[in-house]
Design a protein around this motif. Structure first.
Motif, PDB file in Angstrom:
ATOM      1  N   MET A 146       0.857  -1.166   0.000  1.00  0.00           N
ATOM      2  CA  MET A 146       0.000   0.000   0.000  1.00  0.00           C
ATOM      3  C   MET A 146       0.911   1.239   0.000  1.00  0.00           C
ATOM      4  N   LYS A 147       0.530   2.202  -0.828  1.00  0.00           N
ATOM      5  CA  LYS A 147       1.325   3.425  -0.935  1.00  0.00           C
ATOM      6  C   LYS A 147       0.390   4.633  -0.950  1.00  0.00           C
ATOM      7  N   LEU A 148       0.752   5.653  -0.204  1.00  0.00           N
ATOM      8  CA  LEU A 148      -0.047   6.876  -0.103  1.00  0.00           C
ATOM      9  C   LEU A 148       0.463   7.949  -1.053  1.00  0.00           C
ATOM     10  N   GLN A 149      -0.475   8.714  -1.557  1.00  0.00           N
ATOM     11  CA  GLN A 149      -0.135   9.899  -2.354  1.00  0.00           C
ATOM     12  C   GLN A 149      -1.020  11.041  -1.879  1.00  0.00           C
ATOM     13  N   LEU A 150      -0.478  12.226  -1.858  1.00  0.00           N
ATOM     14  CA  LEU A 150      -1.229  13.410  -1.454  1.00  0.00           C
ATOM     15  C   LEU A 150      -1.125  14.446  -2.565  1.00  0.00           C
ATOM     16  N   ASP A 151      -2.264  14.921  -3.027  1.00  0.00           N
ATOM     17  CA  ASP A 151      -2.313  15.915  -4.094  1.00  0.00           C
ATOM     18  C   ASP A 151      -2.182  17.301  -3.464  1.00  0.00           C
ATOM     19  N   PRO A 152      -1.026  17.948  -3.603  1.00  0.00           N
ATOM     20  CA  PRO A 152      -0.825  19.254  -2.972  1.00  0.00           C
ATOM     21  C   PRO A 152      -1.753  20.339  -3.515  1.00  0.00           C
ATOM     22  N   GLY A 204       3.381  14.352   7.524  1.00  0.00           N
ATOM     23  CA  GLY A 204       3.959  15.485   8.216  1.00  0.00           C
ATOM     24  C   GLY A 204       3.322  16.747   7.670  1.00  0.00           C
ATOM     25  N   GLU A 205       3.882  17.873   8.056  1.00  0.00           N
ATOM     26  CA  GLU A 205       3.382  19.148   7.547  1.00  0.00           C
ATOM     27  C   GLU A 205       4.545  19.979   7.034  1.00  0.00           C
ATOM     28  N   ASP A 206       4.242  20.802   6.022  1.00  0.00           N
ATOM     29  CA  ASP A 206       5.279  21.684   5.509  1.00  0.00           C
ATOM     30  C   ASP A 206       5.300  22.977   6.321  1.00  0.00           C
ATOM     31  N   ASP A 207       6.082  23.932   5.905  1.00  0.00           N
ATOM     32  CA  ASP A 207       6.234  25.195   6.652  1.00  0.00           C
ATOM     33  C   ASP A 207       4.952  26.010   6.731  1.00  0.00           C
ATOM     34  N   GLU A 208       4.003  25.737   5.846  1.00  0.00           N
ATOM     35  CA  GLU A 208       2.746  26.488   5.828  1.00  0.00           C
ATOM     36  C   GLU A 208       1.581  25.687   6.410  1.00  0.00           C
ATOM     37  N   GLY A 209       1.867  24.486   6.942  1.00  0.00           N
ATOM     38  CA  GLY A 209       0.830  23.676   7.563  1.00  0.00           C
ATOM     39  C   GLY A 209       0.095  22.720   6.648  1.00  0.00           C
ATOM     40  N   TYR A 210       0.546  22.622   5.415  1.00  0.00           N
ATOM     41  CA  TYR A 210      -0.070  21.690   4.478  1.00  0.00           C
ATOM     42  C   TYR A 210       0.515  20.292   4.692  1.00  0.00           C
ATOM     43  N   ILE A 221      -5.934  12.757  -0.451  1.00  0.00           N
ATOM     44  CA  ILE A 221      -5.088  11.600  -0.218  1.00  0.00           C
ATOM     45  C   ILE A 221      -5.679  10.395  -0.960  1.00  0.00           C
ATOM     46  N   THR A 222      -4.814   9.688  -1.666  1.00  0.00           N
ATOM     47  CA  THR A 222      -5.230   8.458  -2.325  1.00  0.00           C
ATOM     48  C   THR A 222      -4.312   7.325  -1.896  1.00  0.00           C
ATOM     49  N   VAL A 223      -4.829   6.103  -2.011  1.00  0.00           N
ATOM     50  CA  VAL A 223      -4.081   4.905  -1.674  1.00  0.00           C
ATOM     51  C   VAL A 223      -3.935   4.066  -2.922  1.00  0.00           C
TER      52      VAL A 223
END
Length: 65
Positions: free
Chosen positions: A1-7, A25-31, A60-62
């Motif tokens: 199983m692998k996760l992907q997040l569409d920024p 996790g989160e980036d510097d802007e909270g995304y 988020i997709t799997v």
């Protein structure tokens, strides 16, 4: 199983990293960001699916496999 997040879809609600801090996790802007290469370690499937189900933007997709 692998996760992907569409920024482009992420709005920074933070549910992913609140519910599954070992996977997101989160980036510097909270995304949200996927940690590592997105591979879900053994035993973390429930947390991954919980994060997917709770993302209000459906960012988020799997990928099963």
């Amino acid at each position: 199983m692998k996760l992907q997040l569409d920024p482009g879809r992420c709005q920074g609600h933070g549910r992913c990293y609140d519910l599954a801090p070992d996977l997101f996790g989160e980036d510097d802007e909270g995304y949200g960001t996927v940690l590592g290469d997105g591979t879900v370690p053994a035993g973390a499937d429930h947390d991954a699916r919980l994060a997917v189900a709770n993302c209000p933007e459906r960012a988020i997709t799997v990928e099963e496999g």
